[in-house]
Design an enzyme around this catalytic site. Structure first.
Site, PDB file in Angstrom:
ATOM      1  N   ASP A   7       0.883  -1.164   0.000  1.00 27.19           N
ATOM      2  CA  ASP A   7       0.000   0.000   0.000  1.00 27.19           C
ATOM      3  C   ASP A   7       0.917   1.210   0.000  1.00 27.19           C
ATOM      4  O   ASP A   7       1.635   1.465   0.971  1.00 27.19           O
ATOM      5  CB  ASP A   7      -0.876  -0.026   1.267  1.00 27.19           C
ATOM      6  CG  ASP A   7      -1.730   1.221   1.417  1.00 27.19           C
ATOM      7  OD1 ASP A   7      -1.548   2.167   0.626  1.00 27.19           O
ATOM      8  OD2 ASP A   7      -2.567   1.243   2.343  1.00 27.19           O
ATOM      9  N   TYR A  64      -3.478   9.421   0.069  1.00 28.17           N
ATOM     10  CA  TYR A  64      -3.447   9.191   1.507  1.00 28.17           C
ATOM     11  C   TYR A  64      -2.430   8.105   1.881  1.00 28.17           C
ATOM     12  O   TYR A  64      -2.459   6.993   1.348  1.00 28.17           O
ATOM     13  CB  TYR A  64      -4.842   8.812   2.037  1.00 28.17           C
ATOM     14  CG  TYR A  64      -4.842   8.981   3.530  1.00 28.17           C
ATOM     15  CD1 TYR A  64      -4.857  10.255   4.086  1.00 28.17           C
ATOM     16  CD2 TYR A  64      -4.706   7.890   4.363  1.00 28.17           C
ATOM     17  CE1 TYR A  64      -4.763  10.430   5.446  1.00 28.17           C
ATOM     18  CE2 TYR A  64      -4.616   8.056   5.730  1.00 28.17           C
ATOM     19  CZ  TYR A  64      -4.644   9.340   6.262  1.00 28.17           C
ATOM     20  OH  TYR A  64      -4.531   9.515   7.607  1.00 28.17           O
ATOM     21  N   TYR A  89       1.093  -0.262  14.816  1.00 29.97           N
ATOM     22  CA  TYR A  89       0.136  -0.383  13.722  1.00 29.97           C
ATOM     23  C   TYR A  89       0.428   0.640  12.639  1.00 29.97           C
ATOM     24  O   TYR A  89       0.481   1.826  12.890  1.00 29.97           O
ATOM     25  CB  TYR A  89      -1.296  -0.188  14.248  1.00 29.97           C
ATOM     26  CG  TYR A  89      -2.301  -0.262  13.131  1.00 29.97           C
ATOM     27  CD1 TYR A  89      -2.621  -1.484  12.555  1.00 29.97           C
ATOM     28  CD2 TYR A  89      -2.879   0.888  12.608  1.00 29.97           C
ATOM     29  CE1 TYR A  89      -3.507  -1.565  11.502  1.00 29.97           C
ATOM     30  CE2 TYR A  89      -3.773   0.821  11.555  1.00 29.97           C
ATOM     31  CZ  TYR A  89      -4.076  -0.406  11.003  1.00 29.97           C
ATOM     32  OH  TYR A  89      -4.944  -0.483   9.949  1.00 29.97           O
ATOM     33  N   LYS A 121      -2.945  -2.669   7.710  1.00 31.35           N
ATOM     34  CA  LYS A 121      -3.083  -4.121   7.835  1.00 31.35           C
ATOM     35  C   LYS A 121      -2.233  -4.812   6.772  1.00 31.35           C
ATOM     36  O   LYS A 121      -1.806  -4.191   5.800  1.00 31.35           O
ATOM     37  CB  LYS A 121      -4.571  -4.476   7.708  1.00 31.35           C
ATOM     38  CG  LYS A 121      -5.034  -5.574   8.644  1.00 31.35           C
ATOM     39  CD  LYS A 121      -4.710  -5.327  10.090  1.00 31.35           C
ATOM     40  CE  LYS A 121      -5.101  -6.483  10.992  1.00 31.35           C
ATOM     41  NZ  LYS A 121      -4.641  -6.314  12.366  1.00 31.35           N
TER      42      LYS A 121
END
Ligand code: F6R
Ligand code: MG
Ligand code: MG
Length: 376
Positions: free
Chosen positions: A13, A92, A229, A232
């Site tokens: 990502d 983003y 974190y 995911k």
């Protein structure tokens, strides 16, 4: 011996449109350019650039073997080039999964997820690439078990003499960083004891009993690598299909039940995994629910013929409907378990900060004693 072909699916990502719900076409275009140049130079035999939600997915065939520096460098440089585009567009989380600048020739431990395998191509080599968004490594445990060990799912385990021997599962213990190999059907009860706990144990590789690679899944746990974190894992998995492996329909069948996985918004919720077409892989409701896309290819001397978008089929409409009902039901639990993940899985989010802030306010509780009973 015939020459082996390698198949690498590497994903990251590196920026979302809008938020974490999808990808900008400019990233796909940039990746396409990088891959095409590498193919021209002979680094790749073939490639397919795609995405699942906000994850850019590079599917590559080559002759360098698994864990090859050439292929990993290409993937890393492609993600880096796309990150520049993401930054220009203020997408983003631009560059989100590239956790370090110090690339050393492997994407392992650097953020991207990867599934790879090498094999001698069969006359008709059927391949399925499963890609998920808004879920964790371990999401493939249940479907892989069904495909390769459950005769109620895969009729071939009973009917096809070439599958009747069963398969061999390599399971990774993500906490202890160790692996174990277990045979199906002989050791399925042991196998299920581990892989039923998909937050810790993940199926990494499956082989036929003859030693042919059958499936390979990405097991990179982003939070473990980053120590916090950052998004995911959104895992990827390659499955060989037909003949001595599960038929295409047997590979897809587990997804007719939108089983519950960890992920969804803030990577902190259980939700149904929705099988969907590429076009529908746009998780938006509460940043989800989690999605899975399946692209099918035939290989022709390493050339990726296809893809077919396997879940773009009305036969999965009921699974999608059921998933939406499950999503409604789970959402009603708000911040309560079992919708929210158990505390141990929240270790990588705000939980440690809250614990630290409130540390001084916890007081010892009085000991509970059973009331005395007369006559004893
Ligand atoms: C889940 C996911 C999103 C984000 C959420 C908050 O995998 O990526 O649910 O966790 O949108 O994002 P940030 O923290 O970047 O504002
Ligand atoms: Mg994202
Ligand atoms: Mg994602």
């Amino acid at each position: 011996m015939s020459k082996e072909i390698s198949l690498s699916a590497i994903k990251a990502d590196i920026g979302g449109l809008v938020g974490h719900s999808g990808i900008h076409p400019a990233l796909l275009d940039r990746a396409q350019e990088e891959m095409a140049a590498a193919k021209k130079k002979g680094v790749l035999v073939d490639f397919h650039v795609t995405h699942c939600g906000d994850d850019l997915e590079l599917i590559m065939t080559h002759t360098h073997g698994v864990d090859s520096e050439k292929c990993h460098t290409l993937a890393w440089e492609t993600f880096s080039a796309c990150t520049q585009v993401a930054k220009e567009l203020h997408l983003y989380g631009a560059g989100q999964d590239l956790l370090s600048d110090a690339f050393t020739g492997t994407v392992r431990g650097m953020g991207p997820g990867l599934a790879e395998m090498s094999f001698v191509e069969r006359t008709a080599e059927t391949i399925l690439v499963l890609m998920a968004d808004k879920t964790a490594a371990g999401a493939w445990n249940l479907p892989l078990y069904k495909m390769f060990a459950d005769p109620f799912n895969s009729a071939g385990l009973v009917i096809a003499p070439v599958m009747h021997e069963g398969f061999r599962f390599e399971v990774l213990d993500m906490k202890a960083n160790r692996v174990i190999v277990l045979d199906a059907p002989q050791e399925i009860y042991d196998l299920l004891m581990f892989i039923g706990a998909s937050g810790q144990y993940v199926v990494r590789t499956i082989w036929s009993k003859k030693g042919e690679i059958a499936a390979s899944s990405s097991t990179q746990k982003l939070a473990h690598i980053a120590g916090k974190y950052v998004g995911k894992d959104d895992p990827v998995c390659i499955v060989r299909s037909q003949a001595e492996f599960p038929a295409v329909g047997e590979v897809l069948e587990p997804f007719t039940n939108p089983f519950i996985v960890a992920g969804w918004t803030r990577g902190s919720h259980h939700g149904p995994l929705i099988p969907c077409s590429l076009e529908q892989a746009t998780p938006s409701r509460f940043d989800g629910p989690p999605r899975v896309v399946a692209l099918g290819f035939q290989l022709a001397d390493g050339r990726l013929v296809g893809p077919r978008d396997m879940f773009a089929d009305i036969a999965f409409d009921e699974a999608r409907r059921k998933a939406n009902k499950i999503a409604d039901y789970l959402r009603l639990h708000g911040p309560f378990e079992p919708h929210r993940l158990p505390l141990e899985e929240m270790e990588y989010t705000t939980m440690p900060q809250i614990m630290e802030r409130l540390a001084g306010r916890w007081q010892p509780a009085e000991e509970e004693k059973a009331p005395a009973v007369a006559g004893r």
